[in-house]
Motif scaffolding. Sequence first.
Motif, PDB file in Angstrom:
ATOM      1  N   TRP A 270     -26.196  29.554 -35.131  1.00 31.25           N
ATOM      2  CA  TRP A 270     -26.511  28.402 -35.986  1.00 31.25           C
ATOM      3  C   TRP A 270     -25.843  27.176 -35.384  1.00 31.25           C
ATOM      4  CZ3 TRP A 270     -24.691  31.014 -41.190  1.00 31.25           C
ATOM      5  CH2 TRP A 270     -25.620  32.011 -41.532  1.00 31.25           C
ATOM      6  N   THR A 271     -26.640  26.276 -34.925  1.00 34.14           N
ATOM      7  CA  THR A 271     -26.083  25.054 -34.350  1.00 34.14           C
ATOM      8  C   THR A 271     -27.021  23.909 -34.677  1.00 34.14           C
ATOM      9  OG1 THR A 271     -25.209  24.073 -32.334  1.00 34.14           O
ATOM     10  CG2 THR A 271     -27.174  25.460 -32.102  1.00 34.14           C
TER      11      THR A 271
ATOM     12  N   SER B 126     -29.773  21.528 -35.240  1.00 33.87           N
ATOM     13  CA  SER B 126     -31.212  21.684 -35.041  1.00 33.87           C
ATOM     14  C   SER B 126     -31.708  20.629 -34.060  1.00 33.87           C
ATOM     15  CB  SER B 126     -31.924  21.501 -36.383  1.00 33.87           C
ATOM     16  OG  SER B 126     -33.320  21.616 -36.204  1.00 33.87           O
TER      17      SER B 126
ATOM     18  N   LYS C 208     -34.904  20.039 -33.712  1.00 34.00           N
ATOM     19  CA  LYS C 208     -36.311  19.832 -34.074  1.00 34.00           C
ATOM     20  C   LYS C 208     -36.656  18.374 -34.376  1.00 34.00           C
ATOM     21  CE  LYS C 208     -39.930  22.499 -34.610  1.00 34.00           C
ATOM     22  NZ  LYS C 208     -40.186  23.655 -33.740  1.00 34.00           N
ATOM     23  N   VAL C 209     -35.756  17.688 -35.023  1.00 35.48           N
ATOM     24  CA  VAL C 209     -36.099  16.325 -35.446  1.00 35.48           C
ATOM     25  C   VAL C 209     -35.002  15.346 -35.032  1.00 35.48           C
ATOM     26  CG1 VAL C 209     -36.905  14.865 -37.339  1.00 35.48           C
ATOM     27  CG2 VAL C 209     -37.377  17.317 -37.401  1.00 35.48           C
TER      28      VAL C 209
ATOM     29  N   ALA D 291     -38.728  19.722 -42.568  1.00 33.63           N
ATOM     30  CA  ALA D 291     -37.461  20.472 -42.487  1.00 33.63           C
ATOM     31  C   ALA D 291     -37.091  20.739 -41.036  1.00 33.63           C
ATOM     32  CB  ALA D 291     -37.589  21.793 -43.228  1.00 33.63           C
ATOM     33  N   ASP D 292     -35.793  20.664 -40.737  1.00 28.75           N
ATOM     34  CA  ASP D 292     -35.336  21.115 -39.418  1.00 28.75           C
ATOM     35  C   ASP D 292     -34.282  22.215 -39.532  1.00 28.75           C
ATOM     36  OD1 ASP D 292     -33.239  19.501 -40.208  1.00 28.75           O
ATOM     37  OD2 ASP D 292     -33.134  18.334 -38.369  1.00 28.75           O
ATOM     38  N   VAL D 293     -34.030  22.650 -40.750  1.00 24.62           N
ATOM     39  CA  VAL D 293     -33.189  23.828 -40.993  1.00 24.62           C
ATOM     40  C   VAL D 293     -33.834  24.612 -42.135  1.00 24.62           C
ATOM     41  CG1 VAL D 293     -30.909  24.685 -41.687  1.00 24.62           C
ATOM     42  CG2 VAL D 293     -31.071  22.595 -40.319  1.00 24.62           C
TER      43      VAL D 293
ATOM     44  N   VAL E   5     -35.505  26.662 -35.115  1.00 25.17           N
ATOM     45  CA  VAL E   5     -34.560  25.909 -35.962  1.00 25.17           C
ATOM     46  C   VAL E   5     -33.586  26.922 -36.552  1.00 25.17           C
ATOM     47  CG1 VAL E   5     -36.307  24.184 -36.587  1.00 25.17           C
ATOM     48  CG2 VAL E   5     -35.864  26.100 -38.130  1.00 25.17           C
ATOM     49  N   PRO E   6     -32.388  26.471 -36.931  1.00 26.68           N
ATOM     50  CA  PRO E   6     -31.446  27.398 -37.556  1.00 26.68           C
ATOM     51  C   PRO E   6     -32.028  27.977 -38.850  1.00 26.68           C
ATOM     52  CG  PRO E   6     -30.364  25.287 -37.058  1.00 26.68           C
ATOM     53  CD  PRO E   6     -31.821  25.115 -36.800  1.00 26.68           C
TER      54      PRO E   6
END
Lengths: 249, 249, 249, 249, 249, 249
Positions: B227-228, B230, B232-233, D179-181, D202-203
């Motif tokens: 878990w680190t 993200s 993505k965005v 969402a990114d988590v 994503v996490p």
Amino acid sequence: MKKKILFINPLHTEVFDEDYTQQLNRYKSPETIVDLVSFKSGQGPIHLEYNCYEAMVIPELLRTVKKAEEDGYDAVIIGCFYDPAIRACREVAEKMVITAPAEAALHIATTLGENFSVIVGRQKWIPEMKENVHKYGFIHKLASFKSIDLGVHDFQKDHEETKNRIRESAIEAIEKDGADVIVLGCTAEFGFFDSLQDELGVPVIDATLSPLKYAEFLVEVKQKFSWTHSKKVGYQSPPKDEVEEFQLF
Amino acid sequence: MKKKILFINPLHTEVFDEDYTQQLNRYKSPETIVDLVSFKSGQGPIHLEYNCYEAMVIPELLRTVKKAEEDGYDAVIIGCFYDPAIRACREVAEKMVITAPAEAALHIATTLGENFSVIVGRQKWIPEMKENVHKYGFIHKLASFKSIDLGVHDFQKDHEETKNRIRESAIEAIEKDGADVIVLGCTAEFGFFDSLQDELGVPVIDATLSPLKYAEFLVEVKQKFSWTHSKKVGYQSPPKDEVEEFQLF
Amino acid sequence: MKKKILFINPLHTEVFDEDYTQQLNRYKSPETIVDLVSFKSGQGPIHLEYNCYEAMVIPELLRTVKKAEEDGYDAVIIGCFYDPAIRACREVAEKMVITAPAEAALHIATTLGENFSVIVGRQKWIPEMKENVHKYGFIHKLASFKSIDLGVHDFQKDHEETKNRIRESAIEAIEKDGADVIVLGCTAEFGFFDSLQDELGVPVIDATLSPLKYAEFLVEVKQKFSWTHSKKVGYQSPPKDEVEEFQLF
Amino acid sequence: MKKKILFINPLHTEVFDEDYTQQLNRYKSPETIVDLVSFKSGQGPIHLEYNCYEAMVIPELLRTVKKAEEDGYDAVIIGCFYDPAIRACREVAEKMVITAPAEAALHIATTLGENFSVIVGRQKWIPEMKENVHKYGFIHKLASFKSIDLGVHDFQKDHEETKNRIRESAIEAIEKDGADVIVLGCTAEFGFFDSLQDELGVPVIDATLSPLKYAEFLVEVKQKFSWTHSKKVGYQSPPKDEVEEFQLF
Amino acid sequence: MKKKILFINPLHTEVFDEDYTQQLNRYKSPETIVDLVSFKSGQGPIHLEYNCYEAMVIPELLRTVKKAEEDGYDAVIIGCFYDPAIRACREVAEKMVITAPAEAALHIATTLGENFSVIVGRQKWIPEMKENVHKYGFIHKLASFKSIDLGVHDFQKDHEETKNRIRESAIEAIEKDGADVIVLGCTAEFGFFDSLQDELGVPVIDATLSPLKYAEFLVEVKQKFSWTHSKKVGYQSPPKDEVEEFQLF
Amino acid sequence: MKKKILFINPLHTEVFDEDYTQQLNRYKSPETIVDLVSFKSGQGPIHLEYNCYEAMVIPELLRTVKKAEEDGYDAVIIGCFYDPAIRACREVAEKMVITAPAEAALHIATTLGENFSVIVGRQKWIPEMKENVHKYGFIHKLASFKSIDLGVHDFQKDHEETKNRIRESAIEAIEKDGADVIVLGCTAEFGFFDSLQDELGVPVIDATLSPLKYAEFLVEVKQKFSWTHSKKVGYQSPPKDEVEEFQLF
């Protein structure tokens, strides 16, 4: 009364200089002198889509602000819709007013309509911009952010394509999200607002021109009433000797 | 599993290096290796009380973050309670976790109590810090900010005086504002938390040590669960070739 | 380009006409023509401290707005800090822009500073004004409302006394509540802003002059970019035939 | 330093005991001893999907917390994503730290990303969980709740089916809601996080493991700094003699 | 149409039974039958000042709610200002309406005035009550909480003393905090509202009587329009067979 | 005790008089006397879909409120879902209680369910109504507004069509937006609530009947406890002599 305004395009590229200069001069008030400065090509980022690029140009931005004040400007526009370092710029400027696209566009949008949507280039931009919407106080009037999946340097490549994407997003924003004002969330989305607002039937706020007018307005209230950034708390300027000692700006 | 953490003191001074190093090593977990780096003396601000000073050190901060990743660190702590450039640092780091004092202290404070007050040096600091309290989501648990009218380099000058001022503010925060946790709102307010919390009977969160532990925690969840941040965005990293082309970091 | 602006003082009294006219003309831009209209003496309330008084003058306000549009005005200022019927006025006006003191003053105050306090005449006014602060989005920057216990027609009676009370409240707002901008929350609090801001060292926003400049600004963006109140949702104008049928305005 | 942690599965069933124990032991830190306790089979609800079931197990939960403190535990995890009775548990514990899945997962999620979505079993769960998101302060970062229409005891029945549903919801959360988590909103949704986060990029925060690590972290700051739940206001413990007199816990 | 209402005093003591019964019968509507039940003396807490005491009586509360429905009651009042387990009670009741003091008093207070203050016994109570103010939506109308430093069983000991303390706090709430309605934040603060509101000149909302009237109102809308708690999402009742299987209520 | 209530239909038309009267009398409590008054036909708007129409009828509304008090009414219902001039009406009434559809319906909806949707006639209505949802405090429980594209005078034209549109919107609100209570956002949407709520399985709150019951409730608490609108701050009545002098109401 003359209003000397500097539009700082905080990118290390001259590609937008001519277009911006033309736009600004076309729409400025007669008593306004508006100049444009961008940063040296080849020495840094040519767009600020990443917050870390934005961060890297801020020292040059602050030096430019400092110099603008020495050069007698009344106002500076920080030409990026992230409104980079707006508090820092206000500290550095002891007399000038400072504004930026998001601040200007959102104050206008929320005066003209009930709900606005912001058309951005990439989803990546949204979190930082949404933080600014919160900060300025307009989250309750935000209908949506819409990404049209174009980078800063893509907007002007194929005008029809860009316009089509903005139009499509804007229509969805109006019809599904309830927006009655559209904000173009990048200074490089210039050249589209007028034809689009005719088509869409709602105001389309341009990110280069809105801060021009907001800057003129802020200079006007400063010239007439001495209303300018308060130096009491958050926009307090650093001590001159300390700035010199630290060799800043 | 080893946890390599770098505490970046983003000030152009070494005056705090020894104290910070001692503090960090005294309280770190056995499997943690914690290093400290500050910026070169004589080449920039020795405190960040002004947002424009903060802005000026961010490029060096980002370069240091970049180098930390190359040097194999698992985490970086941005050692200033303004949490400078935390989004930019997270973009720059492709694998490391990044944290900072306000984030760490406030997550802890709101887990341990119902309402917190932040003891700061100057009223000038409050608007930017309050923005961060909003951003992190804890404004509804903020009892108050209290200024004790001391600069960053004053806290360690006269320990009794500093402690008296913190104590007085904290008591007012507890009795009048309803705080049940006190947060020390500057990394340079070190050395006071333990004796003060004994006196006050509420947790007093130190701004240097809270991010140390939060960093260890974040590295732990990364090592165990991947878990680190993200990508993505909002924390998406910039393209490598572009970074090179722009000669950044 | 000429900007024709009408300042409507929605009170059934002429006592402020001369002073307002003088103020407005003194501070207007050269290209602005500003006229003032108040309502007929002896036919209604001479102040709007009560929401029910405010309600009673709104039909006359709307008729005046309608007529202003027919008379070729570019903008109307609704001259009361409650911003009475601002949505209704925007519906009635099909082309003009409409603004009002609270809207104008708060947009300015939040651009110039970090926290503002509003100096009002009576505590009674606060709930309605606070609703407007919420509506415009600025509640997170509101330091406080301060009542100086004077009615609308008291402000100009004894200038020294009024100024003393404003000063005292403002100092408390700045020192205790953290305000760095002061807003005068009544159009009849005119004549005090400039000397007070010199004394206080923070901007003091006048409720008559701020909407003058905001109106000029809104007319400017309308003239240059056709950005005006969106007619898509909330400010949609009623159908002309229906308005005639109902014999309104 | 040893950290003794008790994971209370507040269900009257042993069906999850083995899996939870295995998970917790697999991921715990070396210095952690983690035990698991569930409630007696046949004497109460085997899931807490209804708030009234949750309410019925709270006395047993509080007795278990009390006993855990007597047994020398450093921390208790309340093993249900509603975070049942977290304030009551903190009152009952005079020295231990208490955490729970939603608190832990949301603090992590908001540190790692910009917007999170929670994947729940039933729409019925959402209002209570949304209240907790508000309470913890993270509503502005909530992208969405997504229900996959499975009960607590369904998640582990058909792993492929469950994973498919989570994946589908998560993709929608990421692509449509921004969402990114992803947060898995039930402790019984275990066993899915790692493969899913590989797929999704994503996490994916697990509701059993996140409070394990958050508990270790809270024990760590308690052991090192004596930072633990404030007893000043909301988490104040009841007087011992009164507790005895009332024959509680 | 008859309205059968049960006031549950969720304390293990009969000391308030007579007073409550008298109050309720004195003020009920003619068509209302109001009964009171408290929990068995000597078997649990005689006040709920601690959240963990509150938690311990909830099972008995839910059983009492269940039985009330079987006994044909139309409504239940949960007689504690923490509004304990209100969601759980609404799940358990399949036809009855459920209300509680904070819900009732705050809905009334915000209809009658612009800002309310709540007079509580101890500062300890405030965090949980403030959470409820948030939950019900009235935080923007909360002027303040005021503690008069009395426990639940102290309010009726020395009526003059209690009244003096309430009066003093209420005056401060009105004059300093801007409250125009006072809410008594404990059911045991009965017997004071009428004389105090005469003195204070603002409504003083009693925590025992407000839910009586709100319950009558909710039963009325249920009887007339079948408007009752929605069973679609959050207040959905558990399946009967499961409840039996778990041997609950 | 008798409760004399006046339902003011603030429209210049009698077309709804009979239906409203019938509805109100059918559902009123036995001790209630409910009268209905509408405004003179041919002298003003027959609907208030525009805020400027609403504004034009407010003086007549205030006069009617004033007269109602002289005529001995205990309560007035302002019969429009915009809750027009509710503060002004409360000022004008010195003893009566005042309520209105949105206030009543939303207080009920948020007591009965977790999330509500409002079914309105036109999208144009939403911004003003949303402002009221904010004002009353219920924005966090608003699932959605849904427009069925019908004007005030269309609802009763084709009952099947109207019901179909409401049903369709309500189903979407429930299934997509998570609503568990439906509010009909116009007094002219009468006659649909009961059959629809049977079909939909959630409470459907009628905008004419909800304020009837809320008014009865408010009169009840006034008669029993003298709890009525606070005259301390926002609902303070204007001085009698001034009202006379201004020839108002």
